[in-house]
Design a protein around this motif. Structure first.
Motif, short mmCIF file in Angstrom:
data_model
loop_
_atom_site.label_atom_id
_atom_site.label_comp_id
_atom_site.label_asym_id
_atom_site.label_seq_id
_atom_site.Cartn_x
_atom_site.Cartn_y
_atom_site.Cartn_z
N ARG A 55 0.85 -1.19 0.00
CA ARG A 55 0.00 0.00 0.00
C ARG A 55 0.89 1.24 0.00
O ARG A 55 2.10 1.15 0.15
CB ARG A 55 -0.96 0.01 1.18
CG ARG A 55 -0.32 0.13 2.53
CD ARG A 55 -1.35 0.04 3.67
NE ARG A 55 -0.69 0.07 4.94
CZ ARG A 55 -0.55 1.16 5.69
NH1 ARG A 55 -1.05 2.30 5.29
NH2 ARG A 55 0.07 1.10 6.85
N TYR A 56 0.26 2.38 -0.17
CA TYR A 56 0.99 3.64 -0.21
C TYR A 56 0.17 4.72 0.50
O TYR A 56 -1.04 4.58 0.71
CB TYR A 56 1.26 4.07 -1.64
CG TYR A 56 0.03 4.65 -2.30
CD1 TYR A 56 -0.17 6.03 -2.33
CD2 TYR A 56 -0.94 3.84 -2.86
CE1 TYR A 56 -1.31 6.56 -2.90
CE2 TYR A 56 -2.07 4.37 -3.43
CZ TYR A 56 -2.26 5.72 -3.45
OH TYR A 56 -3.38 6.25 -4.00
N GLU A 57 0.83 5.80 0.87
CA GLU A 57 0.18 7.00 1.37
C GLU A 57 0.81 8.18 0.65
O GLU A 57 2.03 8.28 0.57
CB GLU A 57 0.40 7.16 2.88
CG GLU A 57 -0.24 6.09 3.72
CD GLU A 57 0.15 6.21 5.19
OE1 GLU A 57 0.79 7.21 5.59
OE2 GLU A 57 -0.17 5.27 5.94
N LEU A 58 -0.02 9.04 0.12
CA LEU A 58 0.46 10.25 -0.56
C LEU A 58 -0.37 11.41 -0.04
O LEU A 58 -1.57 11.49 -0.30
CB LEU A 58 0.31 10.12 -2.08
CG LEU A 58 0.76 11.29 -2.94
CD1 LEU A 58 2.21 11.65 -2.67
CD2 LEU A 58 0.57 10.98 -4.40
N ASN A 59 0.26 12.27 0.76
CA ASN A 59 -0.47 13.36 1.42
C ASN A 59 0.21 14.69 1.17
O ASN A 59 1.43 14.79 1.21
CB ASN A 59 -0.53 13.12 2.93
CG ASN A 59 -1.29 11.87 3.28
OD1 ASN A 59 -2.38 11.64 2.79
ND2 ASN A 59 -0.70 11.04 4.11
#
Length: 161
Positions: A55-59
């Motif tokens: 998974r990834y997080e892009l904030n």
């Protein structure tokens, strides 16, 4: 009398311009950040990531940071972050359907951290952040660039003494 009339016209025109400017709604940093976050969320391309990425997080945060985190199936984590005020330029390599956005910073301003890697935890700095994107039109890329430039301009104005 002509001088008085000319001065009166100039004064009225100036007052009218000030009146119109008072009701204009310039885009704030928060709106630019929100638009940037929405664009990244809508166009992020999972298919370009390897099968090893779980998974990834892009904030894009309200305090002016872009954070990108990738979690791998083997437990490894990669973390990238940079302050939006350090934005210098960007390039997009790919097609309308799939490509990579390279966000360049003014110097070694991208924080790169790796956790639980075979070689151990690594902290370093980089000059660019690469984000896989899909369905990107020229208007979308211009919107990203415009928002990054607006954020830069606002930060520079707020930092002046």
């Amino acid at each position: 009398m002509k001088k008085f009339t000319l001065c009166l016209k100039i004064s009225l025109l100036s007052a009218f311009c000030v009146f119109l400017c008072a009701f204009s709604n310039p885009e704030t940093i928060a709106q630019s950040i929100s638009s940037l976050q929405k664009t990244f969320t809508d166009h992020y391309d999972n298919s370009q990531e390897s099968d090893e990425v779980k998974r990834y997080e892009l904030n894009v945060t309200n305090n002016g940071f872009c954070r990108y985190k990738r979690y791998f199936n083997n437990g490894k984590t990669e973390y990238f972050a940079f302050k939006l005020s350090k934005f210098k330029d960007m390039d997009y390599y790919g097609t309308n359907t799939s490509g990579k956005l390279y966000i360049h910073t003014k110097g070694d301003d991208v924080i790169v951290q790796t956790y639980k890697d075979r070689g151990g935890d690594v902290d370093s700095m980089a000059t660019q952040l690469v984000i896989p994107l899909k369905n990107m039109e020229a208007e979308d890329l211009n919107l990203i660039r415009d928002n990054l430039n607006k954020i830069n301009a606002e930060v520079l104005i707020s930092q002046k003494p």
